[in-house]
Structure formats: C-alpha cells, structure tokens
Design a protein around this motif. Structure first.
Motif, PDB file in Angstrom:
ATOM      1  N   THR A 239      79.499  44.073  28.306  1.00  0.00           N
ATOM      2  CA  THR A 239      79.292  42.772  27.657  1.00  0.00           C
ATOM      3  C   THR A 239      79.313  41.646  28.683  1.00  0.00           C
ATOM      4  OG1 THR A 239      80.319  43.558  25.615  1.00  0.00           O
ATOM      5  CG2 THR A 239      80.198  41.170  25.935  1.00  0.00           C
ATOM      6  N   SER A 242      76.159  41.841  30.833  1.00  0.00           N
ATOM      7  CA  SER A 242      75.000  41.326  30.094  1.00  0.00           C
ATOM      8  C   SER A 242      75.045  39.805  30.003  1.00  0.00           C
ATOM      9  CB  SER A 242      74.956  41.941  28.689  1.00  0.00           C
ATOM     10  OG  SER A 242      74.785  43.341  28.758  1.00  0.00           O
ATOM     11  N   GLN A 243      76.248  39.267  29.815  1.00  0.00           N
ATOM     12  CA  GLN A 243      76.395  37.809  29.729  1.00  0.00           C
ATOM     13  C   GLN A 243      76.029  37.152  31.058  1.00  0.00           C
ATOM     14  OE1 GLN A 243      80.372  36.481  28.784  1.00  0.00           O
ATOM     15  NE2 GLN A 243      79.739  34.356  28.454  1.00  0.00           N
TER      16      GLN A 243
END
Length: 418
Positions: A239, A242-243
């Motif tokens: 996560t 991806s951020q």
C-alpha cells in the motif's frame, strides 16, 4: 547478436553489464571507461572518459553499437542523450533538460511545488545573509543541499546553530557564488523507488531498495556514496509503495511532460515515509550505487528487450523475482570518504564464490579509489542473506573496510515478526 555500450566505471556499471549479458540477444557489452575488476567473459573496457561526449558518440558510431545505457549521472546532465540521438544512435536516459531533476535541486523543488507533489518545504539562497535568515525561519534541525551534482554526498543535516554557522561561513568563503537549497528536516523511514521510464510515459517499477549512506555502523559518521543496500524492502507495505508511486513518481513524470521536458530513462525517487505520508527527498536520473547491485540481479526477463520496449513506448510485463532478499555490502579503502588510502589488495571473484562481486575503484588488482567492491548475496530472508554475505566477507584476507550492519532494518523487522 547485439552490442551494448554502458557509460560509467563503477560497481553499478559492472552490475548493468552482467544484467545485459544475461540477455540471449546480447553477446558483447562494452563499458566506458570501466575498471580493471570487470573481467567477466563478454565484457570489454574502453578507456573513454564519461565526460568526453563526442569521443563516446564517435566510438558508438564506429562500433555500430545497438544500445547505449548511461549509468553515470554526469554525462546525462551534460547532454549525452541529445548528442547521441542527433547522431541516430539508440540510447536510454533523460535529455539534458530532463536530467535537471538531478542536476539542479532548485529546478526540482520548483517543479514539485508547482504541481503540489509532496516534498519538504524549501528555499533556494545565493548569499550568506539569505542563508542565515532562512535558517532562523525554518529552525533546527535543517537540511542543506548544494545545488548541482554532488555524487551522492551533497546533503548535510544540521542539528545545532554552531554547526550551521561553521558550514555556511566556510561555504561562502570558499564558494562565494554557491547556490544552496535549504529544506525542512523530515523525519520518518527512507526508501528508494526505481522506475524505468519509456517514451509516452510507459513505466516499469523495480523492487524497493534501501541504502546505507553513513560510513560507520549504527548510521554514524560522515555521509558517503553508499556503504551497502538491500532489496526488496518487505517491511514497507505494498500500500505504501503504491502510494509513493501514485502520489510522487507518476505525477512527476506527468509534470515533466507538461513542462515540455519529457523524461525517459531511470528515475530514482528517494522517499521519506513521514507521519503524513510519503514525500520526495530527492530525485536521481540513473540507478543508485549500491542499490543497482541488489536490484538488477532480481530481473528475471530479458533486460535488453525490456529497454527496447520502453524506448518504443510498449508496455511490458514486470519480471522481478519475489522469493529472495538481496544484500550488498560495499568494501572501501581505509580513510574513506575523507582521504581514501589507495593500494590495498582487492579480493578476487573466486574468494567469495558463490556470491557476486561488482567492482568499482580497481586498478591492476589494487584499490584505486574510495569504494572498491560490492559483495552481493541473497537468500529467503534478509537475516539469512545478511549472514551469508558477512560470513564470506569476514573470512577475507583484506585491508578494505566495511560496515557490519547492512540490512539491519530488515533483519530487525524479521525478528519482531517471529
């Protein structure tokens, strides 16, 4: 069969050469200028300086080079890609204008601020008086970054007023026209995202890496070009990765296109994961060293085909291994980074079998620079990979120095999950 030219001389370029040679399409890799440690079958060295752009172009034309990959940042900022493309040569890297992302920190900060890409608050100054005023405004700790190339060593973190006074007084005494970028100090976890960018904004992201800049164990001592690295960084979540890509990397590539300076090549995004999310620390426009030595061996596809696909704007599958952690430890000369002592005998590849060696400052079997060789091993966990590398290095008969805790963050994370 294809011929590839790699521009640079260090362990990063050695790793690039080995990666291209794994391609079934490539039978010869020429590294200019390379170093005496690059003795692998299929690697040829050509003693042309990385700053002699016209000689490099003429050599590529004469040798009918199929692809040139620029490892070193200096020729990129001097405009080697523009020169090669004007001669009809195929080359992977950013234009001179796009290379400002590394070559000019003030350019980068202006771009990030214009497009609201998260980064540290900053101000560019040109005089001692301006610098002193900004320091008072920002408070301490604070970060000083010399504008321009600094070989990974242009960043200084200032913790107290006396240190700031000493740094600024010396800087503007020695370099009255110095351009200095002053930034707020960001706290958090630092990691690196490497993105291979093709035409039309096509991107391939490599596994995350984390390097160790400080010279001594426990992150003590002066900043260096890098004492070791590991990859992938498993304790950084998908996560978060991806951020970082969606909020930092992709917007930057899009911003460069909007500014009329489209980016092609390797974009190295230094990321700080703060309490409020990931922020850009810096950009480089090439693979990092020593990160390249632990990232490139993870590519399981045909690297030559990957680069050609990117240059032609074709999307390609991500082919990176996911099973092992790679750890690389850099061996340096005594006195590095301030005053490296040359002449130490350099271990041979057979001394670390089955691990890998990527050579940097080597001449006639002796250390000829600060960072000399990176030793790389891999295993199912960071703990096992670290043990494998240090068991081998600790048994070497060498005068070279090294840190003893590379990948400690990953090892600590694994211990906490047991």
């Amino acid at each position: 069969m294809k011929k590839v030219l790699i521009i640079g001389s260090g362990a990063r370029e050695h790793a690039l050469a080995q990666t291209f040679l794994r391609s079934q399409q490539v039978n010869q890799v020429i590294v200019a200028p390379g170093n005496d440690g690059m003795t692998d079958a299929g690697i040829q060295r050509e003693s042309i300086l990385v700053t002699d752009l016209h000689a490099l172009r003429d050599f590529a034309l004469a040798q009918a080079i199929d692809l040139t990959f620029v490892g070193n940042e200096e020729p990129l900022t001097l405009g080697i890609v523009d020169l090669f493309e004007a001669a009809g040569l195929t080359i992977f890297g950013p234009s001179k204008a796009a290379a400002q992302l590394e070559g000019s920190k003030s350019f980068t900060n202006e771009l990030l601020n214009k497009y609201d890409i998260p980064t540290a608050s900053s101000q560019t100054v040109h005089t001692l008086a301006q610098a002193e005023t900004v320091v008072k405004t920002f408070g301490l700790p604070i970060v000083f970054k010399l504008d321009g190339l600094a070989l990974g060593k242009g960043v200084t973190i200032i913790f107290d007023e006396a240190q700031a006074v000493t740094y600024l007084t010396r800087l503007y005494k020695d370099s009255p026209t110095a351009v200095l970028v002053i930034e707020e100090y960001l706290e958090g976890v630092e990691f690196s995202v490497f993105t291979l960018v093709g035409s039309n904004g096509v991107m391939v992201h490599a596994p995350l890496a984390q390097d160790h800049k400080r010279r001594f164990d426990q992150d003590k001592g002066p900043n260096t070009g890098g004492m070791g690295a590991y990859s992938p960084v498993r304790w950084i979540s998908e996560t978060t990765k991806s951020q970082a890509i969606s909020e930092l990397v992709t917007p930057t590539i899009m911003a460069m296109q909007k500014e009329g300076t489209p980016f092609t090549g390797v974009l190295y995004t230094g990321v700080m994961l703060t309490k409020t999310g990931p922020k850009v620390i810096e950009f480089n426009v090439r693979f990092g060293d020593p990160e390249a030595q632990v990232v490139l061996p993870q590519y399981t596809g045909d690297f030559y085909a990957l680069i050609l696909n990117l240059l032609n704007g074709r999307s390609t599958a991500n082919k990176w291994q996911i099973d092992d952690v790679y750890v690389g430890v850099v061996l340096v000369s005594e006195g590095y980074p301030e005053s490296p002592v040359r002449g130490a005998r350099v271990p041979l590849p057979e001394n670390v079998t089955p691990l890998t060696m990527n050579y940097a400052g080597v001449q006639a079997g002796m250390a000829n620079g600060g960072r000399v060789v990176t030793v790389i091993g891999h295993d199912k966990t960071a703990t096992y990979a670290q043990q494998k590398v240090y068991n081998k290095i600790d048994s070497l008969d060498t005068e070279l120095r090294y840190r003893h805790d590379i990948a400690y963050q990953a090892v600590d994370s694994e211990r906490q999950t047991l």
